[in-house]
Design a protein around this motif. Sequence first.
Motif, PDB file in Angstrom:
ATOM      1  N   HIS A 165       0.110 -10.812   9.903  1.00  0.00           N
ATOM      2  CA  HIS A 165       0.539 -11.791   8.896  1.00  0.00           C
ATOM      3  C   HIS A 165       0.165 -13.200   9.346  1.00  0.00           C
ATOM      4  CE1 HIS A 165       3.692  -8.802   7.126  1.00  0.00           C
ATOM      5  NE2 HIS A 165       2.466  -8.586   6.691  1.00  0.00           N
ATOM      6  N   ARG A 166      -1.133 -13.437   9.364  1.00  0.00           N
ATOM      7  CA  ARG A 166      -1.686 -14.720   9.798  1.00  0.00           C
ATOM      8  C   ARG A 166      -3.092 -14.858   9.238  1.00  0.00           C
ATOM      9  NH1 ARG A 166      -1.366 -14.691  15.984  1.00  0.00           N
ATOM     10  NH2 ARG A 166      -2.427 -16.668  15.687  1.00  0.00           N
ATOM     11  N   ASP A 167      -3.595 -16.082   9.183  1.00  0.00           N
ATOM     12  CA  ASP A 167      -4.915 -16.333   8.610  1.00  0.00           C
ATOM     13  C   ASP A 167      -6.040 -15.789   9.481  1.00  0.00           C
ATOM     14  OD1 ASP A 167      -4.583 -17.746   6.114  1.00  0.00           O
ATOM     15  OD2 ASP A 167      -3.724 -19.380   7.283  1.00  0.00           O
ATOM     16  N   VAL A 168      -5.911 -15.923  10.789  1.00  0.00           N
ATOM     17  CA  VAL A 168      -6.957 -15.505  11.726  1.00  0.00           C
ATOM     18  C   VAL A 168      -6.338 -14.572  12.757  1.00  0.00           C
ATOM     19  CG1 VAL A 168      -8.680 -16.262  13.399  1.00  0.00           C
ATOM     20  CG2 VAL A 168      -8.200 -17.675  11.397  1.00  0.00           C
ATOM     21  N   VAL A 192     -12.553  -8.604  18.505  1.00  0.00           N
ATOM     22  CA  VAL A 192     -13.282  -9.422  17.546  1.00  0.00           C
ATOM     23  C   VAL A 192     -12.278 -10.319  16.846  1.00  0.00           C
ATOM     24  CG1 VAL A 192     -15.135  -7.757  17.172  1.00  0.00           C
ATOM     25  CG2 VAL A 192     -13.100  -7.662  15.732  1.00  0.00           C
ATOM     26  N   LYS A 193     -12.742 -11.466  16.391  1.00  0.00           N
ATOM     27  CA  LYS A 193     -11.878 -12.370  15.637  1.00  0.00           C
ATOM     28  C   LYS A 193     -12.209 -12.210  14.161  1.00  0.00           C
ATOM     29  CE  LYS A 193     -10.767 -16.314  17.453  1.00  0.00           C
ATOM     30  NZ  LYS A 193     -10.749 -17.747  17.902  1.00  0.00           N
ATOM     31  N   VAL A 194     -11.144 -12.142  13.351  1.00  0.00           N
ATOM     32  CA  VAL A 194     -11.295 -11.825  11.936  1.00  0.00           C
ATOM     33  C   VAL A 194     -10.545 -12.843  11.089  1.00  0.00           C
ATOM     34  CG1 VAL A 194     -10.865 -10.091  10.152  1.00  0.00           C
ATOM     35  CG2 VAL A 194     -11.459  -9.353  12.467  1.00  0.00           C
ATOM     36  N   GLN A 195     -11.213 -13.328  10.031  1.00  0.00           N
ATOM     37  CA  GLN A 195     -10.530 -14.088   8.993  1.00  0.00           C
ATOM     38  C   GLN A 195      -9.840 -13.080   8.085  1.00  0.00           C
ATOM     39  OE1 GLN A 195     -10.653 -17.734   8.123  1.00  0.00           O
ATOM     40  NE2 GLN A 195      -8.874 -16.925   7.028  1.00  0.00           N
TER      41      GLN A 195
END
Length: 311
Positions: free
Chosen positions: A97-100, A27-30
């Motif tokens: 340690h990233r936005d997405v 899954v992709k997460v903000q």
Amino acid sequence: MRTLQNTNHTLSLVNAAEEPIRGPGEVKVQVHYASLNPTDADIARGDLDLFLWLYRARSPVKTGLEFSGTVTEGSARFAVGTKVFGYTHLMKGPKTHRDVLSIPEDYIAEMPEGMSFAQAAAFPLGAQTSLVALRDVACLGPGQSVLILGASGGLGVYAIQIARAMQVSVTGVAGPDGLKIMQDLGADEVIDYRKTPLAKISGSFDAVLDLSTHYTFSETRHLLKRNGTFVPADPMKNLWTFAGNPLRSQKAGYLLVDRGDRAVLTELARQVSDGSLKVGPYTEFDFEDFEAAFASLNEPGRIGRTVLRLR
């Protein structure tokens, strides 16, 4: 998109980095918050370069293990908009340690009602590792005893509670600033290591759990019962000790929880929801203040986990 990237063992904040592509079973997460812990510092220094190479780690982002955020591309198990938290693979990534972030759904769980994003990012590694250490490695049960070194840190605040729920007697060791938090979490006895160094602690225990990563088996075995178990949070410092286990009644237990486990995290989240497990303390920094956050990891007597706020 912002990320922390490691070049020649120097971390820097990078803008407009490429957004990850969601793979099968992911899954992709903000990301709202991500934790910061000593393993991240080890990676930043280059101490784990060999292991990252052996695992063929390919993530452009090298640091960050725990996180919390909102699903933006979902799956049958996690719908878009679901608030989730988790713990990525220790070596193979992807790092947080990233936005997405695109992450396997087996590494994450749904956040319990009432838990903040900051709390959720400070929770999974410490709670899951503590449970495995006490239940599966030390194999403790009702009426037994454990000495926890570093009991006010990011793992220790959960180890105390989980041990007490298992009806295990807890003696916690930390600096003077950690004494009250250990008492509040249910430790039967608390010790200030500055006043009572390890060599002067009396008593014997069924297990010694070193969450400070400062000690070895030889330094703690005088505190173990005849068939006691020493469980270090950093097994790399005790590799020769594990090899000697067949020759001794006292053992060193191998502890390596290298990724989130959805079933375990879901069970721990349920315990938070019903009040049987409290979320431990944490210190919060803005993502842009990552240098100060890393510096804080070296402060003696650090309480709980450190988290970075991304949004």
